[in-house]
Each structure stands twice: as C-alpha cells, then as structure tokens.
Write an enzyme that holds these catalytic residues in place. Structure first.
Site, short mmCIF file in Angstrom:
data_model
loop_
_atom_site.label_atom_id
_atom_site.label_comp_id
_atom_site.label_asym_id
_atom_site.label_seq_id
_atom_site.Cartn_x
_atom_site.Cartn_y
_atom_site.Cartn_z
N HIS A 1 0.86 -1.19 0.00
CA HIS A 1 0.00 0.00 0.00
C HIS A 1 0.89 1.24 0.00
O HIS A 1 0.79 2.11 0.86
CB HIS A 1 -0.94 -0.03 1.20
CG HIS A 1 -1.90 -1.18 1.16
ND1 HIS A 1 -3.02 -1.18 0.37
CD2 HIS A 1 -1.87 -2.38 1.79
CE1 HIS A 1 -3.67 -2.34 0.53
NE2 HIS A 1 -2.99 -3.08 1.37
N ASP B 1 -4.57 -13.74 0.87
CA ASP B 1 -5.22 -12.48 1.26
C ASP B 1 -6.73 -12.72 1.44
O ASP B 1 -7.55 -11.83 1.18
CB ASP B 1 -4.96 -11.39 0.23
CG ASP B 1 -5.24 -9.98 0.75
OD1 ASP B 1 -5.42 -9.83 1.98
OD2 ASP B 1 -5.30 -9.04 -0.06
#
Length: 384
Positions: A195, A274
């Site tokens: 991110h 994930d």
C-alpha cells in the site's frame, strides 16, 4: 509410538522421492526412509498414502479470515474457525492478518492471539501480520482511510514487546516508517512494503534497513515504468525482497504471475491468499475492517468497485500457479512452503520434509485435493 506414511510419493518440495516412507515421532519428522529400510515397532500407526502426494504443509503469511470469521473479531472462536478451514485446504501454519483500525482494536487482536490455545483440529497460528495502519492513503485499496496514520513508537512498541507480531506491512515513504523498520528488525520482526507509493530508491533504502518482503505485489503499490521503476520495479529487481502474490487470476493476470515467477524465481516468490471472511462461503454481502464489501462470482469488491481481499484457498493457489507459470507440483509447492518459511526465519523447521523438521504434512490426490493434514504429528483433518 511413531507414525509411518507409506506408499506415497514424497515431494520435499525440492526433490521427489518415490518408494520412501515418512517417519514421524514426537511431532517431528524422524526419517525419510527407502522402502524396506525403516525399522518397525509394534503399535506404530501406519498411514497408507497409495496414489497420493506427500508434501510439507502449506504456509499462508497473509490471510485475514474465512468462513465468516476474521482475525480482528478478536475471539478464540474466530481463530479456531479460521484454523479448521485452513487445515481442510492444506495449510498447517499461517499468520493471522489485520487491517488498519483504531489502536485498541489492533491491540485486542494481538491480545486474543496471545491467549488463544491452538485448536485440536486446525492449522497452527504462527503469529500476526499487521497490514497497516502505516500505509499510504493514495494506495490504500480496501484499507479504511480514516484509520491510516504515521508510525508511532507509542503504538508499535507494545506490538514488538508482545512477541506475537511477526510481519508488518508498511509504506516506507511515510513518516516514521524507516524508524519502525530499524527498530522492528532489531526485535526480530519481518517487514513488507505494501500500500505504497515508494520510489525505487525509497524501497532500496528500506531494504538496506532490513525490509525483505512485498505485500501482494503489483496490487496496492506504485507500478512499473521503464524510466521510473517505482515500487514494483524495486521489488522485482532487488534480490533481497520476496514477492508475495495472489494467484487467483483476478488480482494478477496469469501472464503477470508467470513474469513474477521468472523475475524472482521460486526462492523469492511467496504464494498468499489475502483471503477474507467470505472465503469458503457463497456470494453475498460481508465486511472487511468494518467496511462493507460485496462478493460476486467469488470476487470481493468494495462499494466503489475496488478489490477487497480474496476468497482464494492456498491449495487452489498452488494449482493456479502451476497452470499460470508452467511450473511443476514441486515448484508450485516450494512457493507455498519452503519459500515463505525461509522468508519468515523458519527455514529447516517449517515448509520441508526433512529429518528434524516439524511434522507438518499434507496428503494430496492427483487433482491436488487435500486428503489429510497433519500438524506437529497430529492428524487435524482427514477427508471422508
């Protein structure tokens, strides 16, 4: 008493052994013995693996939840429910993964894992992966913007002291992140870039301080340009960095999976799921980090259409990668066993079939369906 797994084909995963018996004693692998050469004792348990692959248990270093549960529910029932589901899909060890949240919510997840006994019928939690909150808002993905913040020693020092936090995802370009990496590495914690809008140079600087992984490579990070390599370029070019990938055919095009495996090699590519609480359930409306998400055709998306984790299982990830990248079973397994173990500092203990390693073992049929899962020598799942 020992357990002897006979008649299968052992995938260690870096070599394939036909006609060998895997001997398990006291939760450890005692031997890989050629047929007829292993000593027998009365009372030993015999597991017939005829027609099956015998492999190390899978390791998922990035998974949020499954079957309606999430790490951040911060209850034993959530951890146990996730662990049972993971074991059914060949996972013997995993890092329970968080998302950006208020400090007290993250601390509750840490405290819960510390107090939570291991289930008798599930995978082993190996600690926490803190994904956020020290992330770049411009690449936040499904991370709640209101909970993103700069790295604060007052918050993260208790994490490091807990002994539960094993991996932290950070945006190294954000204030305080480099100091956290330096301090965390001293405490034995691994770090991943994710991110992030970090430049090639900023990722390299973080790697100089000890950052060694990339969270879901290409997703949630500055992309690759031939004159400005960016975050992705640094991940692919730096041999120190392991690239986590989500091989579900959605987060990455199959050709990109192949490119990453070629660029990083088996020894630096880590398969992850994930997965979120929707994994193992059908399409519908769910939450991630307290935010609404919708699952359609197995794909998780936020209200504005962005990807929000996955419903992937790690056994399916191995099969997908074999098809996408054109690799063998042993090569696919390496990226879900030995490589994540090495990245986390568990080399020789997890992710391999070798004398002295933990007896985390799975049996797979020809279609890669999990038939049996063993954690530390105990059978925690057996298919009917």
């Amino acid at each position: 008493m020992a357990t002897r797994i006979r008649n299968g084909t052992l995938v260690t995963p870096r070599e394939t052994l036909v006609g060998h018996t895997l001997v398990v004693e006291s939760g450890k692998i005692a031997a890989l013995a050629a047929a007829g050469r292993e000593p027998e004792r009365p009372g030993d348990e015999i597991v017939d693996a005829q027609g099956l692959w015998v492999a190390p248990g899978l390791i998922d270093v990035h998974v949020h939840g499954a079957v309606g549960h999430d790490t951040m529910d911060a209850t034993p029932e959530a951890i146990w429910g996730m662990a049972r589901f993971f074991a059914q899909h060949g996972v013997t060890g995993y890092l329970a993964t968080t998302a950006a949240a208020p400090p007290e919510v993250l601390q509750a997840s840490i405290d819960n894992l510390a107090a939570c006994r291991l289930p008798d019928d599930g995978a082993q939690h190996l600690g926490l992966h803190i994904e956020g909150p020290y992330l770049n808002p411009n690449y936040r993905g499904a991370q709640p913007a209101q909970y993103l913040r700069d790295a604060d020693p007052g918050e993260y020092e208790p994490w490091l002291a807990s002994g539960q936090v094993r991996l932290i995802t950070v945006a190294p370009e954000c204030p305080g992140s480099l100091a956290l990496i330096r301090r965390g590495v001293e405490a034995g914690v691994e770090f991943a870039v994710g991110h992030s809008q970090a430049s090639y140079e900023q990722v390299s600087e973080a790697a100089d301080l000890g950052l060694r992984q990339a969270t879901h490579t290409f997703n949630g990070m500055l992309g690759l340009h031939h004159r400005s390599p960016g975050t992705v370029g640094a991940v692919l070019a730096d041999d120190r960095i392991y690239a986590q990938i989500i091989p579900d055919g959605v987060h990455l095009h199959p050709a990109v999976v192949k490119l990453i495996v070629r660029a990083k090699g088996l020894a630096r590519t880590i398969l992850i799921t994930d997965a979120v609480r929707a994994a193992g359930l059908g399409d519908g409306d769910y939450t991630l980090a307290g935010e609404p998400i919708t699952v359609r055709d197995g794909i998780c998306r936020t209200a504005d259409g962005g990807l929000a984790g996955s419903t992937l299982t790690l056994d399916a990830a191995v099969g997908n990668t074999m098809r996408f990248a054109g690799v063998t079973l042993g090569q696919g397994l390496t990226m879900a066993t030995a490589t994540p173990a090495e990245a986390m500092g568990w080399s020789g203990r997890k992710g391999v079939l070798a004398p002295g390693a933990d007896a985390d073992v799975i049996l797979l049929d020809a279609d890669l369906n999990v038939r049996l899962t063993m954690v530390a020598g105990r059978t925690v799942f057996r298919a009917s």
